[in-house]
Design a protein around this motif. Structure first.
Motif, PDB file in Angstrom:
ATOM      1  N   PHE A  20       0.833  -1.207   0.000  1.00 59.31           N
ATOM      2  CA  PHE A  20       0.000   0.000   0.000  1.00 59.31           C
ATOM      3  C   PHE A  20       0.867   1.256   0.000  1.00 59.31           C
ATOM      4  N   GLN A  21       0.441   2.260  -0.773  1.00 56.67           N
ATOM      5  CA  GLN A  21       1.045   3.584  -0.727  1.00 56.67           C
ATOM      6  C   GLN A  21       0.026   4.526  -0.095  1.00 56.67           C
ATOM      7  N   ARG A  22       0.489   5.315   0.858  1.00 54.04           N
ATOM      8  CA  ARG A  22      -0.390   6.232   1.577  1.00 54.04           C
ATOM      9  C   ARG A  22      -0.402   7.597   0.920  1.00 54.04           C
ATOM     10  N   GLU A  23      -1.583   8.184   0.839  1.00 50.93           N
ATOM     11  CA  GLU A  23      -1.736   9.558   0.354  1.00 50.93           C
ATOM     12  C   GLU A  23      -2.652  10.302   1.332  1.00 50.93           C
ATOM     13  N   THR A  24      -2.158  11.395   1.870  1.00 55.46           N
ATOM     14  CA  THR A  24      -2.955  12.208   2.775  1.00 55.46           C
ATOM     15  C   THR A  24      -3.594  13.333   1.968  1.00 55.46           C
ATOM     16  N   ILE A  25      -4.900  13.446   2.100  1.00 54.83           N
ATOM     17  CA  ILE A  25      -5.663  14.485   1.405  1.00 54.83           C
ATOM     18  C   ILE A  25      -5.907  15.608   2.403  1.00 54.83           C
ATOM     19  N   LYS A  26      -5.644  16.816   2.005  1.00 54.17           N
ATOM     20  CA  LYS A  26      -5.857  17.953   2.906  1.00 54.17           C
ATOM     21  C   LYS A  26      -7.302  18.456   2.729  1.00 54.17           C
ATOM     22  N   PHE A  34      -5.162   4.766   1.083  1.00 46.78           N
ATOM     23  CA  PHE A  34      -4.129   3.747   0.908  1.00 46.78           C
ATOM     24  C   PHE A  34      -4.389   3.070  -0.430  1.00 46.78           C
ATOM     25  N   ARG A  35      -3.417   3.170  -1.354  1.00 47.29           N
ATOM     26  CA  ARG A  35      -3.582   2.643  -2.707  1.00 47.29           C
ATOM     27  C   ARG A  35      -2.784   1.358  -2.894  1.00 47.29           C
ATOM     28  N   SER A  36      -3.378   0.431  -3.650  1.00 46.27           N
ATOM     29  CA  SER A  36      -2.709  -0.816  -3.989  1.00 46.27           C
ATOM     30  C   SER A  36      -3.393  -1.385  -5.231  1.00 46.27           C
ATOM     31  N   VAL A  59     -13.572   0.435   1.204  1.00 45.26           N
ATOM     32  CA  VAL A  59     -12.668  -0.397   0.416  1.00 45.26           C
ATOM     33  C   VAL A  59     -13.250  -0.375  -0.990  1.00 45.26           C
ATOM     34  N   ARG A  60     -12.461   0.103  -1.965  1.00 50.73           N
ATOM     35  CA  ARG A  60     -12.961   0.251  -3.342  1.00 50.73           C
ATOM     36  C   ARG A  60     -12.002  -0.444  -4.312  1.00 50.73           C
ATOM     37  N   VAL A  61     -12.573  -1.230  -5.218  1.00 52.38           N
ATOM     38  CA  VAL A  61     -11.799  -1.889  -6.263  1.00 52.38           C
ATOM     39  C   VAL A  61     -12.374  -1.473  -7.610  1.00 52.38           C
ATOM     40  N   GLN A  62     -11.514  -0.998  -8.503  1.00 54.09           N
ATOM     41  CA  GLN A  62     -11.943  -0.666  -9.863  1.00 54.09           C
ATOM     42  C   GLN A  62     -11.815  -1.933 -10.701  1.00 54.09           C
ATOM     43  N   ILE A  63     -12.945  -2.455 -11.139  1.00 55.83           N
ATOM     44  CA  ILE A  63     -12.993  -3.707 -11.892  1.00 55.83           C
ATOM     45  C   ILE A  63     -12.676  -3.473 -13.363  1.00 55.83           C
ATOM     46  N   ALA A  64     -13.253  -2.441 -13.940  1.00 57.36           N
ATOM     47  CA  ALA A  64     -13.025  -2.124 -15.353  1.00 57.36           C
ATOM     48  C   ALA A  64     -13.213  -0.626 -15.551  1.00 57.36           C
TER      49      ALA A  64
END
Length: 145
Positions: A20-26, A34-36, A59-64
């Motif tokens: 996972f890569q973390r990104e903090t949104i202001k 957390f992206r993966s 928790v979100r997954v992009q299928i297509a």
């Protein structure tokens, strides 16, 4: 970083999970993403865990991506509604831009936020996709315009 993000990050470190890569949104909700990816059938499906100070963790997954351009959307939505009636943990939907996504919303307060539940949800989703992704994609290809 919000409390849930800190707890999730601690869990990842403790368990040597490095995907996972973390990104903090202001923003006003102190959002941390957390992206993966989930590897399913040779495809890397973008996956995010969205934490903030609200009671929701997504928790979100992009299928297509951009799916509706070439698809009979009525048949697709009918099929997705059938799938959604079968699964409690997550729901499929199509975004405004035509992306097919799967979302799971886990509700908790800071006091009862359980990282194990989040990670178990990810595991359940991955197992579901490994089993059903080929069927889903075959169905989608069968309703191309």
């Amino acid at each position: 970083m919000n409390f849930k993000a800190k707890k999730f990050e601690e869990f990842l470190k403790k368990n040597n999970i490095e995907c996972f890569q973390r990104e903090t949104i202001k923003d006003e909700l102190k959002t941390t993403v957390f992206r993966s990816v989930m590897e399913v059938e040779g495809q890397n499906l973008p996956t995010v865990i969205v934490t903030d100070i609200s009671i929701y963790t997504i928790v979100r997954v992009q299928i297509a991506a951009k799916l509706l351009k070439d698809i009979d959307s009525e048949k697709l939505l009918t099929y997705l509604n059938k799938l959604n009636s079968e699964y409690k943990l997550f729901k499929y939907y199509v975004t405004e831009t035509g992306d097919l996504c799967l979302d799971s919303c886990i509700v908790s307060t800071e006091d009862n936020f359980d990282v194990e539940i989040i990670y178990t949800s990810i595991d359940v989703i991955l197992k579901h996709l490994i089993e059903h992704y080929p069927i889903l994609m075959k169905h989608i290809w069968s309703i191309k315009k």
